[in-house]
Motif scaffolding. Structure first.
Motif: not given
Length: 566
Positions: A369-380
């Motif tokens: 990903l180039e834009d960290s804003s598209s990262l998930p907010q939560k991780v399971v």
């Protein structure tokens, strides 16, 4: 006149599903006794009979066909499925069952070869040997013994098996009678059980007699100087004794004086593990030597002992250099053509597309990903071991396609073979499932599976790292390392799930999740196929929820839809 009424079945990885399908298709009145060996951890306990009985009851509600863990000396009866208990060989005698803590074969106890060989000795032509899904080649030598006594050899189609190692080895080395998908085996077993045997069974060879007796640590067999085979230049990975080579046509095997037995593939795997253990021991010794000589050098300088300080300094530098060389050997010993190094405190892995076997198209499926804003907010983060495929399938299949979190998974699998876990799970869930690669970035609604023999770590920027560093709790990948990295990177937004498995992997990682404000969910160990990992996590006292398997997915949906913890 009896038919082929002694059915012996061997399986390993992927075997629970195959066994459940096969045995649930058998009629209750089948005139045969059935014996099952599934490789399970020696330190755990098995509820495989309960799993098989549930599968049978689901298809045939009133079936009298029952699976049990037998007692030593129990009489053999038709309509019973005798399942080998953990850490005990299941041996077939004339009319009865024996359980023995004899030497391991192919690194396993219970072993498939041991069951097949003793059944062939006791019942000859009446035996049907069945090899199902599994890695490496346990069962091949036993199936050869069945054929030597004029029994019937049946093997699961390798193209259908979740893990094709055991079926392929049997096909390549034994003149098998039938290669079938599991769905077609039951009808054949019933037909064979009802077919009277009229020909005479071949005689028992002296080597078969001796090897069968060794499984029970029978004194005459253990002390007999006339060993089968010829001495080889190789040492037994279990006890260090000389291995004797047994050449049986296409099949080459080895057995030591104390009874440990290996096929070629199993011996290579055990030697690789011994080599890695030796390298880690060397690395630890060199690092300890470097630390000690540095301390002695500093002490000598403080006392103005210039010559001693110089000598200790040279020894410390030499030890550091030697340790670095050993560390490089370990990091490059994954057999996948990858070079792993440490940069800026993170483990990174550079791997060419050609070396990894990943096509350019596969590379494009989930680019960085180039834009960290598209990262998930939560991780399971989910972990599982023995029995994990069924549990993971049930949890992931119940999650919606728009699940608003990324999912990382550690499932303990064989380090010696490529894993089909991502392919299998992708067919059972609406979510995309991929095998994790170093440099991948987490995406919402995607499941990332740790590859065999590599730790999976999640970095603070949402990227993934793979490490071939030391085994943790004797496993790699390690749930503890995954959980700890997710806890450090996502803090309150981290959710850990511990599913079925033997051992205690995941317990320390659960503490890290709790300390950083995340949420810990554990499958109720009373309902797990193997309760060791869930029970170890619960015993930490940090678990938020203990749930039956069917309630985990709905709970995850609720948790990721709200703030996890304040």
């Amino acid at each position: 006149m009896p038919g082929h009424d002694i059915i012996v079945i061997g399986a390993s990885a992927g075997g629970v599903e195959a066994l459940s399908q096969l045995l649930s298709l058998l009629p209750a009145d089948i005139p045969a006794a059935i014996f099952v060996v599934l490789h399970v951890p020696s330190e755990g306990y098995s509820i495989l009979p309960k799993i098989l009985n549930r599968a049978i009851a689901k298809r045939q509600k009133q079936s009298s066909l029952k699976a049990i863990h037998p007692q030593d000396g129990e009489q053999i009866e038709y309509g019973r499925i005798y399942v080998a208990p953990p850490d005990l060989h299941l041996l077939v005698k004339r009319g009865s069952i024996s359980l023995a803590h004899g030497p391991k074969e192919n690194g396993h106890r219970p072993a498939v070869d041991t069951l097949f060989r003793t059944a062939a000795r006791a019942y000859g032509q009446r035996v049907v040997g069945v090899v199902l899904s599994g890695t490496l080649d346990d069962g091949t030598a036993g199936l050869m013994a069945v054929k030597q006594r004029d029994g019937v050899a049946i093997v699961q189609d390798p193209k259908e098996a979740m893990y094709s190692g055991m079926p392929r080895s049997a096909i390549e080395n034994v003149e098998v009678d039938r290669i079938l998908p599991v769905a077609e085996m039951a009808a054949l077993l019933v037909e064979l059980a009802r077919q009277p045997i009229v020909t005479k069974t071949a005689a028992i060879s002296d080597d078969m007699e001796m090897e069968a007796d060794m499984a029970e640590l029978e004194l005459n067999a253990m002390q007999n100087p006339d060993r089968p085979g010829t001495p080889s230049p190789y040492a037994c990975p279990d006890c260090g004794g000389v291995l004797w080579e047994l050449d049986e046509g296409r099949l080459m095997r080895f057995r030591c004086r104390t009874g440990h037995a290996y096929s070629t593939d199993s011996l290579l795997a055990a030697q690789s593990e011994s080599l890695e253990d030796a390298l880690w021991s060397a690395l630890r010794a060199l690092e300890e030597k470097a630390a000690l000589t540095e301390r002695l050098g500093n002490r000598s300088r403080d006392r103005q002992q210039t010559y001693s300080a110089k000598r200790f300094g040279e020894q410390a530098r030499a030890a550091h250099h030697q340790a670095a060389l050993v560390r490089q050997l370990i990091l490059r010993s994954d057999g996948n053509g990858s070079d792993t190094s440490t940069a800026n405190g993170q483990v990174v892995e550079s791997q060419s597309i050609a070396a990894s076997g990943v096509t350019p198209e596969a590379k494009m499926e989930h680019p960085a990903l180039e834009d960290s804003s598209s990262l998930p907010q939560k991780v399971v983060a989910i972990c599982a071991s023995a029995g994990g495929l069924n549990a993971l399938s049930q949890v992931l299949s119940a999650l919606p396609a728009n699940f608003p979190a990324a999912i990382t998974v550690v499932q303990h699998v064989s380090p010696h073979y490529p894993s089909l876990m991502a392919d299998i799970l992708s067919r059972r869930t609406k979510l995309p499932v991929v095998q994790a690669r170093s440099g991948d970035y987490l995406r919402t609604g995607t499941v990332y599976i740790a590859p065999p023999d590599h730790h999976l770590l999640v970095n603070a920027d949402g990227s993934l790292s793979l490490s071939h560093s030391e085994l943790v709790h004797f496993v790699r990948p390690s749930a503890d390392l995954l959980f700890e990295s997710v806890a450090a990177s996502f803090k309150q937004q981290a959710i850990a799930v511990v599913l079925t498995g033997a051992g205690s992997d995941g317990a320390m990682g659960a503490r890290a999740i709790e300390e950083m404000g995340g949420t810990v969910i554990v499958q109720d160990y009373k309902t797990a196929e193997f309760g060791g990992m869930p029970e170890a996590a619960i015993n930490t006292g940090v678990v938020d929820l203990v749930l039956p398997l069917n309630e985990i997915a709905p709970t995850l949906v609720k948790l990721v839809a709200v703030e996890v913890k304040g």
